[in-house]
Design a protein around this motif. Sequence first.
Motif, PDB file in Angstrom:
ATOM      1  N   CYS A 458       0.835  -1.209   0.000  1.00  0.00           N
ATOM      2  CA  CYS A 458       0.000   0.000   0.000  1.00  0.00           C
ATOM      3  C   CYS A 458       0.869   1.258   0.000  1.00  0.00           C
ATOM      4  CB  CYS A 458      -0.921   0.001   1.221  1.00  0.00           C
ATOM      5  SG  CYS A 458      -2.269  -1.214   1.149  1.00  0.00           S
ATOM      6  N   LEU A 459       1.990   1.238   0.724  1.00  0.00           N
ATOM      7  CA  LEU A 459       2.903   2.376   0.713  1.00  0.00           C
ATOM      8  C   LEU A 459       3.485   2.582  -0.685  1.00  0.00           C
ATOM      9  CD1 LEU A 459       4.755   1.770   4.108  1.00  0.00           C
ATOM     10  CD2 LEU A 459       3.411   3.803   3.539  1.00  0.00           C
ATOM     11  N   ARG A 460       3.891   1.488  -1.335  1.00  0.00           N
ATOM     12  CA  ARG A 460       4.446   1.592  -2.701  1.00  0.00           C
ATOM     13  C   ARG A 460       3.402   2.145  -3.669  1.00  0.00           C
ATOM     14  NH1 ARG A 460       6.152  -3.625  -1.179  1.00  0.00           N
ATOM     15  NH2 ARG A 460       8.373  -3.689  -0.617  1.00  0.00           N
ATOM     16  N   GLU A 461       2.185   1.598  -3.592  1.00  0.00           N
ATOM     17  CA  GLU A 461       1.131   2.024  -4.512  1.00  0.00           C
ATOM     18  C   GLU A 461       0.760   3.492  -4.286  1.00  0.00           C
ATOM     19  OE1 GLU A 461      -2.043  -0.703  -3.852  1.00  0.00           O
ATOM     20  OE2 GLU A 461      -0.864  -2.461  -4.468  1.00  0.00           O
ATOM     21  N   ALA A 462       0.690   3.904  -3.027  1.00  0.00           N
ATOM     22  CA  ALA A 462       0.348   5.299  -2.737  1.00  0.00           C
ATOM     23  C   ALA A 462       1.416   6.241  -3.278  1.00  0.00           C
ATOM     24  CB  ALA A 462       0.182   5.493  -1.228  1.00  0.00           C
ATOM     25  N   PHE A 463       2.682   5.845  -3.174  1.00  0.00           N
ATOM     26  CA  PHE A 463       3.757   6.678  -3.700  1.00  0.00           C
ATOM     27  C   PHE A 463       3.686   6.764  -5.222  1.00  0.00           C
ATOM     28  CE2 PHE A 463       8.041   7.181  -5.436  1.00  0.00           C
ATOM     29  CZ  PHE A 463       8.438   8.364  -4.820  1.00  0.00           C
ATOM     30  N   GLU A 464       3.498   5.628  -5.881  1.00  0.00           N
ATOM     31  CA  GLU A 464       3.452   5.623  -7.341  1.00  0.00           C
ATOM     32  C   GLU A 464       2.271   6.428  -7.865  1.00  0.00           C
ATOM     33  OE1 GLU A 464       5.694   4.593  -9.424  1.00  0.00           O
ATOM     34  OE2 GLU A 464       6.990   3.917  -7.789  1.00  0.00           O
ATOM     35  N   GLU A 465       1.134   6.349  -7.191  1.00  0.00           N
ATOM     36  CA  GLU A 465      -0.036   7.124  -7.611  1.00  0.00           C
ATOM     37  C   GLU A 465       0.211   8.620  -7.443  1.00  0.00           C
ATOM     38  OE1 GLU A 465      -3.385   5.696  -5.460  1.00  0.00           O
ATOM     39  OE2 GLU A 465      -3.469   3.768  -6.525  1.00  0.00           O
ATOM     40  N   LEU A 466       0.842   9.007  -6.346  1.00  0.00           N
ATOM     41  CA  LEU A 466       1.148  10.422  -6.137  1.00  0.00           C
ATOM     42  C   LEU A 466       2.172  10.902  -7.158  1.00  0.00           C
ATOM     43  CD1 LEU A 466       0.919  13.029  -4.551  1.00  0.00           C
ATOM     44  CD2 LEU A 466       2.559  12.119  -2.888  1.00  0.00           C
TER      45      LEU A 466
END
Length: 492
Positions: A458-466
Amino acid sequence: MQQLTGLDASFVYLETPNTPMHIGSLAIYDPSTSPNGRLRFKEVLAFVESRLDGAWAFRRRLVRVPFDLDHPYWIEDPDFDLEYHVRHIALPEPGDWRQLCILAARLHARPLDLNKPLWEFTIIEGLDNIDGLPKGSIAILSKVHHAAIDGMSGVEMTTAIHDLTPDVPERKFDVSWKADTKPSDAELLIRAQVNAVRQPLKVADIIARSIPGMAKASTGLLSRDLNLPTTGSAPKTLFNRTVSSHRVVDGVRFDLDEVKAIKNAVEGATVNDVILSVVGGALRKYLTHHEDLPKKDLIAFAPISVRTEEEKSALGNQVSGMLVNLGTSVEEPVERLRLVHDKSKGAKALTNAIGARNLAQFSEVSPGGLMGLGARLYSRAGLANAHDPAFNCVVTNVPGPPVPLYFAGAQLIEQYGTGPIFDGMGLIHPVYSYNGTICVSFTADRDTVNDPERYADCLREAFEELKAAALPKPKRKSSSKKTASRKKAAAG
């Protein structure tokens, strides 16, 4: 002999069997850069021994006043044993990242012995099945009690055992160490009586120094130049309940240049704002999966160092803190970053008005014995499950050097943080920046977060989306000319 401050002592009083109060890190090294191309445990012991004078915490232990009638004291341990504090272990099969995190969590979950200097290093070998790491890499899991250091004073310990070159230069420290004699109970009780007489004067002094800041904050709130960063308590989530004695540990690494580029999407935003918004996005994803996302934004506690330049190498904690909004109700990543930045700016303004140092000094008037008794009763009665929390998690930033570091000649590759959790707050995010990278780690209660790899994702996905939303898309070259030339060639 030096007495602990009220803030330092609070971490001793608040420790229970399920909530050990130490912080630390999981640092990964490449021994191929060391003089011999590898590190033997004897060499590690000799190296650490040569650096013991570099930080006060290495050889100091606690002496507690009978019945906790006054704050404990530090003494130079007359029975110091280096091999108790530096341990050696190999990673069990299959030796991958998941296994390393499991081992780190098990080691971190064990309390430190409060009758010895409050730190441990565990050298971990067998990291040969982890993507992206050189063969033969080792890890060092460090544990240091929060009573001894905060994130900034911990830099002193890091500096003591690291060099800027791999050739292991000899270093001399301006410290003359001499073992202390343990004071008697009678001596400690006499000191406690003297301090009790002085306590009213200390309270009056702290209140007097706080009045200007409180008046400034009140004026700002009335004139609406300042705003309260949050209203009421934080929403209750699965992280905010009584914790067990078990832990999970994990973390993800990001490119610091990308983080700096992302912050430019919102005017005035900082690297900390980006990390807070990434944490907010990850929590939104994780709690949505577990059907536990509240409508109200989650709140994080963010420690603030109030350490002056003169106090840079002083033992203990010099921290205050503020409450920041994580924007978990906002789905669009850049809008979440904008909200986090605006709320953080308001929280900083209010904290600056009151005075972060003034807030930190209020711990000096807390009765130690009652704090410890209250913590134990709170835990045994499960009271964390009966009310809304003041905040949902902790996000603490530890800035590191922008250049490579070396431990006994082995280059530090990456570093992840570990931290304490307690009843009502079962999730902490230590954030380490180092050599062009920034690692967002987390420590949580295993009974609550039994799928830590999902939260890491979830941390990786949130960073990539931002990143995708904040950074401009590269312009694609026009293919019209190529198409025209191809048509012309085909016609000819």
